[in-house]
Design a protein around this motif. Structure first.
Motif, mmCIF file in Angstrom:
data_model
loop_
_atom_site.group_PDB
_atom_site.id
_atom_site.type_symbol
_atom_site.label_atom_id
_atom_site.label_comp_id
_atom_site.label_asym_id
_atom_site.label_seq_id
_atom_site.Cartn_x
_atom_site.Cartn_y
_atom_site.Cartn_z
ATOM 1 N N TYR A 171 0.735 -1.291 0.004
ATOM 2 C CA TYR A 171 -0.007 0.044 0.055
ATOM 3 C C TYR A 171 1.019 1.412 0.062
ATOM 4 O O TYR A 171 0.265 2.141 0.132
ATOM 5 C CB TYR A 171 -0.911 -0.163 1.397
ATOM 6 N N GLY A 172 2.080 0.981 0.165
ATOM 7 C CA GLY A 172 3.190 2.251 0.250
ATOM 8 C C GLY A 172 2.927 3.305 1.263
ATOM 9 O O GLY A 172 2.589 2.689 2.149
ATOM 10 N N ILE A 173 2.930 4.480 1.106
ATOM 11 C CA ILE A 173 3.091 5.458 1.972
ATOM 12 C C ILE A 173 1.496 5.718 2.743
ATOM 13 O O ILE A 173 1.544 6.148 3.694
ATOM 14 C CB ILE A 173 3.515 6.838 1.662
ATOM 15 N N LEU A 174 0.678 5.135 2.034
ATOM 16 C CA LEU A 174 -0.904 5.067 2.655
ATOM 17 C C LEU A 174 -0.670 4.386 4.044
ATOM 18 O O LEU A 174 -1.456 4.747 4.816
ATOM 19 C CB LEU A 174 -1.753 4.435 1.670
ATOM 20 N N SER A 175 0.213 3.321 4.017
ATOM 21 C CA SER A 175 0.287 2.503 5.156
ATOM 22 C C SER A 175 0.785 3.218 6.322
ATOM 23 O O SER A 175 0.453 3.082 7.628
ATOM 24 C CB SER A 175 1.269 1.416 4.990
ATOM 25 N N PHE A 176 1.571 4.367 6.079
ATOM 26 C CA PHE A 176 2.235 5.039 7.268
ATOM 27 C C PHE A 176 1.027 5.923 8.047
ATOM 28 O O PHE A 176 0.792 5.862 9.256
ATOM 29 C CB PHE A 176 3.232 6.167 6.691
ATOM 30 N N PHE A 177 0.023 6.486 7.192
ATOM 31 C CA PHE A 177 -0.974 7.205 7.534
ATOM 32 C C PHE A 177 -2.058 6.440 8.288
ATOM 33 O O PHE A 177 -2.452 6.622 9.309
ATOM 34 C CB PHE A 177 -1.558 8.239 6.466
ATOM 35 N N VAL A 178 -2.300 5.117 7.620
ATOM 36 C CA VAL A 178 -3.275 4.184 8.272
ATOM 37 C C VAL A 178 -2.754 3.735 9.488
ATOM 38 O O VAL A 178 -3.856 3.489 10.331
ATOM 39 C CB VAL A 178 -3.612 3.129 7.062
ATOM 40 N N SER A 179 -1.555 3.330 9.692
ATOM 41 C CA SER A 179 -1.016 2.540 10.978
ATOM 42 C C SER A 179 -1.228 3.771 12.138
ATOM 43 O O SER A 179 -1.681 3.414 13.115
ATOM 44 C CB SER A 179 0.382 2.384 10.617
ATOM 45 N N VAL A 180 -0.949 4.894 11.991
ATOM 46 C CA VAL A 180 -1.176 6.084 12.905
ATOM 47 C C VAL A 180 -2.520 6.144 13.071
ATOM 48 O O VAL A 180 -2.897 6.584 14.209
ATOM 49 C CB VAL A 180 -0.527 7.462 12.427
ATOM 50 N N LEU A 181 -3.331 6.252 12.145
ATOM 51 C CA LEU A 181 -4.994 6.487 12.355
ATOM 52 C C LEU A 181 -5.277 5.379 13.433
ATOM 53 O O LEU A 181 -6.037 5.406 14.121
ATOM 54 C CB LEU A 181 -5.426 6.304 11.005
ATOM 55 N N THR A 182 -5.060 3.928 12.863
ATOM 56 C CA THR A 182 -5.676 2.811 13.724
ATOM 57 C C THR A 182 -5.058 2.900 15.128
ATOM 58 O O THR A 182 -5.883 2.688 16.024
ATOM 59 C CB THR A 182 -5.020 1.518 12.940
ATOM 60 N N SER A 183 -3.753 3.314 15.413
ATOM 61 C CA SER A 183 -3.095 3.454 16.686
ATOM 62 C C SER A 183 -3.949 4.319 17.503
ATOM 63 O O SER A 183 -4.456 4.276 18.352
ATOM 64 C CB SER A 183 -1.799 3.696 16.529
ATOM 65 N N GLY A 184 -4.387 5.678 16.672
ATOM 66 C CA GLY A 184 -4.636 6.651 17.612
ATOM 67 C C GLY A 184 -6.277 6.366 17.928
ATOM 68 O O GLY A 184 -6.683 6.725 19.193
ATOM 69 N N CYS A 185 -7.032 5.737 16.986
ATOM 70 C CA CYS A 185 -8.141 5.350 17.289
ATOM 71 C C CYS A 185 -8.430 4.300 18.525
ATOM 72 O O CYS A 185 -9.209 4.260 19.674
ATOM 73 C CB CYS A 185 -9.041 4.703 16.038
ATOM 74 N N VAL A 186 -7.296 3.438 18.310
ATOM 75 C CA VAL A 186 -7.175 2.413 19.756
ATOM 76 C C VAL A 186 -6.916 3.372 21.057
ATOM 77 O O VAL A 186 -7.412 3.050 22.060
ATOM 78 C CB VAL A 186 -6.101 1.382 19.362
ATOM 79 N N GLN A 187 -6.003 4.241 20.904
ATOM 80 C CA GLN A 187 -5.828 5.062 22.045
ATOM 81 C C GLN A 187 -6.988 5.973 22.516
ATOM 82 O O GLN A 187 -7.168 5.957 23.915
ATOM 83 C CB GLN A 187 -4.576 6.168 21.521
ATOM 84 N N PHE A 188 -7.573 6.559 21.796
ATOM 85 C CA PHE A 188 -8.858 7.001 22.024
ATOM 86 C C PHE A 188 -10.041 6.445 22.626
ATOM 87 O O PHE A 188 -10.552 6.334 23.856
ATOM 88 C CB PHE A 188 -9.590 7.837 20.721
ATOM 89 N N VAL A 189 -10.163 4.939 22.161
ATOM 90 C CA VAL A 189 -10.990 4.277 22.805
ATOM 91 C C VAL A 189 -10.631 3.803 24.267
ATOM 92 O O VAL A 189 -11.496 3.694 25.210
ATOM 93 C CB VAL A 189 -11.076 2.878 21.920
ATOM 94 N N TYR A 190 -9.320 3.549 24.171
ATOM 95 C CA TYR A 190 -8.550 3.103 25.603
ATOM 96 C C TYR A 190 -8.802 4.364 26.884
ATOM 97 O O TYR A 190 -9.331 4.244 27.818
ATOM 98 C CB TYR A 190 -7.079 2.883 25.425
ATOM 99 N N ILE A 191 -8.427 5.487 26.358
ATOM 100 C CA ILE A 191 -8.637 6.628 27.332
ATOM 101 C C ILE A 191 -10.123 6.940 27.670
ATOM 102 O O ILE A 191 -10.450 7.513 28.882
ATOM 103 C CB ILE A 191 -7.929 8.160 26.811
ATOM 104 N N VAL A 192 -10.973 6.504 26.739
ATOM 105 C CA VAL A 192 -12.351 6.923 27.142
ATOM 106 C C VAL A 192 -12.833 5.812 28.031
ATOM 107 O O VAL A 192 -13.497 6.065 28.975
ATOM 108 C CB VAL A 192 -13.322 7.119 25.812
#
Length: 285
Positions: A171-192
């Motif tokens: 997926y090329g550089i799209l993977s960089f952005f998707v990986s951060v997005l997934t990690s950020g979503c998991v973090q948000f769910v965790y803190i809530v």
């Protein structure tokens, strides 16, 4: 005291450096799959994210680092800032997305697209401005265990998704952005749900006092950030994305020292402001 500071510094340094080291050694592998020009696009969008991060949330998280120790009702202060940052960051993201395509075409040219890269970058900055509040809360409370696990889990998720997306799915550089997005979503769910961050009624006095501190920081931080990122924009405009990609690769190798300095700051800052608060209380008595 010194033992505690030393332990915090070591832990924060490891948390900061370990993901950077792994990413650095994976980068040559990634660049055998991703064209250097595409990596240059990633660097440009990442620079845009860095600048956007200065105004996202109006730097209220910086106020939380300092005024946390002055609050009698710390839970209310946390809820107020969490809600305020969520509202402000969402509004800032909406405006940026609305004008993002126009901005990218006129500033970066047609070879750097806002959709999907810039769009994902905006969402990542939005999540980052909210999620960092939990990390700062852990530092203020000197809850090193929670901070280490929270940070390492987020980094591990991002690195794994990056690797799978680039190496296996191409997926090329799209993977960089998707990986951060997934990690950020998991973090948000965790803190809530685990961190129990709650949207609550905003205390205007608390927000006003915090903004009096954070707003004056923004012009200075914008200038500093623009100065740090300007070289990338010039390389893109006057040379090529390929040269920018090579240049960014070399910069990555020299970034570990700044991580150490930031780790020392994270270890010292909570102890410093807590000590200052205690001294002020003694003086008042």
């Amino acid at each position: 005291m010194f033992k505690s500071i030393f332990t915090s510094t070591v832990l924060y340094s490891l948390v900061g450096i370990l993901p950077s080291i792994i990413s650095f050694f994976l980068l040559p592998l990634y660049l055998t799959i991703i064209p250097v020009e595409q990596y240059g696009v990633y660097i440009i969008v990442n620079s845009f994210s860095t600048i956007l991060g200065v105004i996202m949330g109006l730097k209220l998280e910086s106020a939380y680092r300092i005024f946390y120790f002055d609050q009698k009702d710390k839970k209310r202060y946390l809820s107020t800032l969490f809600t305020s940052i969520l509202i402000i960051s969402t509004a800032t993201s909406f405006i940026t997305i609305l004008f993002g395509d126009f901005l990218f075409k006129n500033v970066f040219g047609l070879d750097v697209r806002f959709f999907p890269y810039g769009f994902l970058a905006v969402i990542n900055v939005l999540l980052g401005s909210i999620n960092i509040l939990y990390a700062i809360d852990c530092q203020n409370r000197e809850n090193r265990t929670a901070y280490v696990w929270y940070s390492l889990a987020a980094s591990s998720i991002a690195i794994c998704i990056q690797y799978v997306g680039i190496v296996f799915f191409k997926y090329g550089i799209l993977s960089f952005f998707v990986s951060v997005l997934t990690s950020g979503c998991v973090q948000f769910v965790y803190i809530v749900f685990i961190g129990k961050f709650r949207i609550g009624k905003i205390d205007r006095l608390m927000v006003n006092d915090s903004l009096k501190y954070s707003l004056p920081l923004i012009p200075l931080l914008l200038l500093l950030t623009a100065e740090q990122q300007m070289d990338r924009f010039f390389l893109k405009k006057y040379y090529s994305l390929e040269l920018l990609g090579i240049y960014a690769l070399l910069l990555t190798a020299s970034g570990f020292f700044s991580v150490l300095i930031n780790s020392l700051d994270n270890a010292l800052r909570p102890r410093l402001f807590q000590s200052l608060k205690i001294n002020d209380t003694v003086h008042d008595i």
